[in-house]
Design an enzyme around this catalytic site. Structure first.
Site, PDB file in Angstrom:
ATOM      1  N   LYS A  57       0.107   4.245  -0.470  1.00  0.00           N
ATOM      2  CA  LYS A  57      -0.558   5.477   0.002  1.00  0.00           C
ATOM      3  C   LYS A  57      -0.296   6.606  -0.999  1.00  0.00           C
ATOM      4  CE  LYS A  57       0.169   3.699   4.612  1.00  0.00           C
ATOM      5  NZ  LYS A  57       0.052   3.922   6.028  1.00  0.00           N
TER       6      LYS A  57
ATOM      7  N   SER B  40       3.402  -1.726  10.673  1.00  0.00           N
ATOM      8  CA  SER B  40       4.846  -1.735  10.930  1.00  0.00           C
ATOM      9  C   SER B  40       5.483  -3.100  10.679  1.00  0.00           C
ATOM     10  CB  SER B  40       5.149  -1.238  12.341  1.00  0.00           C
ATOM     11  OG  SER B  40       4.709   0.104  12.483  1.00  0.00           O
TER      12      SER B  40
ATOM     13  N   HIS C  36      -9.568   1.247   4.739  1.00  0.00           N
ATOM     14  CA  HIS C  36      -8.297   1.509   5.423  1.00  0.00           C
ATOM     15  C   HIS C  36      -8.546   2.545   6.521  1.00  0.00           C
ATOM     16  CE1 HIS C  36      -4.220   2.798   6.264  1.00  0.00           C
ATOM     17  NE2 HIS C  36      -3.808   1.672   5.698  1.00  0.00           N
TER      18      HIS C  36
ATOM     19  N   GLU D  67      -6.939   5.009   7.525  1.00  0.00           N
ATOM     20  CA  GLU D  67      -6.697   6.415   7.154  1.00  0.00           C
ATOM     21  C   GLU D  67      -7.900   6.983   6.404  1.00  0.00           C
ATOM     22  OE1 GLU D  67      -2.931   5.802   5.255  1.00  0.00           O
ATOM     23  OE2 GLU D  67      -2.025   5.341   7.201  1.00  0.00           O
TER      24      GLU D  67
ATOM     25  N   GLU E 284      -5.390  -4.604  10.865  1.00  0.00           N
ATOM     26  CA  GLU E 284      -4.410  -3.538  11.014  1.00  0.00           C
ATOM     27  C   GLU E 284      -4.702  -2.740  12.292  1.00  0.00           C
ATOM     28  OE1 GLU E 284      -2.464  -2.500   7.042  1.00  0.00           O
ATOM     29  OE2 GLU E 284      -4.191  -1.204   7.266  1.00  0.00           O
TER      30      GLU E 284
ATOM     31  N   GLY F 143       2.410   2.621  10.754  1.00  0.00           N
ATOM     32  CA  GLY F 143       3.385   3.691  10.531  1.00  0.00           C
ATOM     33  C   GLY F 143       4.071   4.179  11.799  1.00  0.00           C
TER      34      GLY F 143
ATOM     35  N   ASN G  84       0.869  -1.183   0.000  1.00  0.00           N
ATOM     36  CA  ASN G  84       0.000   0.000   0.000  1.00  0.00           C
ATOM     37  C   ASN G  84       0.905   1.232   0.000  1.00  0.00           C
ATOM     38  OD1 ASN G  84      -1.896   1.983   0.404  1.00  0.00           O
ATOM     39  ND2 ASN G  84      -2.221   1.507   2.573  1.00  0.00           N
TER      40      ASN G  84
HETATM   41  C1  PEP Z   1      -0.828   0.426   6.144  1.00  0.00           C
HETATM   42  O1  PEP Z   1      -0.998   1.618   6.021  1.00  0.00           O
HETATM   43  O2  PEP Z   1      -1.652  -0.354   5.667  1.00  0.00           O
HETATM   44  C2  PEP Z   1       0.353  -0.049   6.869  1.00  0.00           C
HETATM   45  C3  PEP Z   1       0.346  -1.259   7.329  1.00  0.00           C
HETATM   46  O3  PEP Z   1       1.381   0.859   7.024  1.00  0.00           O
HETATM   47  P1  PEP Z   1       2.817   0.541   7.686  1.00  0.00           P
HETATM   48  O4  PEP Z   1       3.317  -0.760   7.116  1.00  0.00           O
HETATM   49  O5  PEP Z   1       3.673   1.706   7.264  1.00  0.00           O
HETATM   50  O6  PEP Z   1       2.626   0.466   9.161  1.00  0.00           O
END
Ligand code: PEP
Length: 250
Positions: free
Chosen positions: A12, A209, A97, A99, A169, A175, A10
């Site tokens: 983003k 992460s 997601h 976000e 998630e 992040g 992803n």
């Molecule tokens: C995400 O935004 O789906 C995600 C898992 O981000 P990150 O791997 O940067 O934590």
């Protein structure tokens, strides 16, 4: 239980079309050294999808979108529809997601509308669910992710659920560099799997992460079938290394 594995990048709001082309050039040469049993999906921004489609042609890299509208066309300024994505060979779409739930008015209701449209349009929905830190501290993680999962797939036949993907998630892990312990992630993901009939063979991905250093400890967990990767997917060499470590345990 024979659940397929997949790793989804992803990106983003990162990478121009030119940067996308460079990335895919650098990534596809590594494909012969990557495990065959892991499906690979890249989800670039909309503006890069056309370029990505041309660059990945003939490879096993699949294309995803980061969201879409539930209507097929009409007066929805700034939105993108399923047929627009299909035209470029997009096969997957990330829905719900955190976000987008936090910043773009995505709700359980709109996720559900989008899931139905995706399935009707032969796109594979990757539905993201996860709790905030406050919810975790209050001990309502399981109730929350189960409610999100049931709402997302409301009205979907149990028989169609093997064809969807779920991403667990935890929002506090996205992040932040603070990943959820693999055994705890696996526990929550087993709860998600048992929340609806029909999820026995549905890939459930961990996201939050995940990186080259910790991916192997997730890959050995029985209810974790891959990852949804943000930051660690932005470098083609690092992402290839992560996929190598995401293969099924021998
Ligand atoms: C995400 O935004 O789906 C995600 C898992 O981000 P990150 O791997 O940067 O934590």
């Amino acid at each position: 239980m024979n659940v397929r594995r997949l790793v989804v990048a992803n990106w983003k709001m990162n990478k121009t079309a030119a940067e996308t082309a460079d990335y895919i050039d650098a990534f596809v040469v590594q494909l012969p050294s990557l495990p065959r049993d892991v499906e690979i999906v890249l989800a670039p921004p909309f503006t890069s999808i056309c370029r990505a489609a041309a660059k990945r042609e003939g490879s096993r890299v699949r294309l995803g979108a980061q969201t879409m509208h539930w209507e097929l066309h009409g007066a929805f300024t700034g939105e993108i529809s399923a047929p627009m994505l299909r035209e470029f060979g997009v096969s997957h779409v990330i829905l719900g997601h955190s976000e987008r739930r936090a910043h773009c008015n995505e709700t359980d209701r709109t996720v559900n509308l989008k899931v139905h449209t995706a399935l009707e349009q032969s796109l594979i929905p990757i539905v993201a669910v996860g709790e905030t830190l406050e919810q975790r501290r209050a001990g309502v993680t399981d109730d929350h992710v189960v409610a999100q999962t049931r709402a997302a797939f409301d009205g979907v036949d149990a028989g169609a659920l093997a064809g969807v993907v779920i991403a667990y998630e935890p929002i506090w892990a996205i992040g932040t560099g603070e990943n959820c312990e693999p055994a705890e992630a696996n526990r929550v993901m087993a709860t998600i799997r048992s929340s609806l009939q029909g999820l026995r063979e549905t890939p459930i991905l961990y996201g939050g992460s995940m990186n080259t250093g910790n991916v192997a400890s997730y890959a050995t967990q029985p209810d974790i079938n891959g990852g949804l990767i943000g930051g660690a997917s932005l470098d083609p060499d690092g992402f290839a290394q992560l996929i190598r470590s995401a293969a099924s345990p021998p």
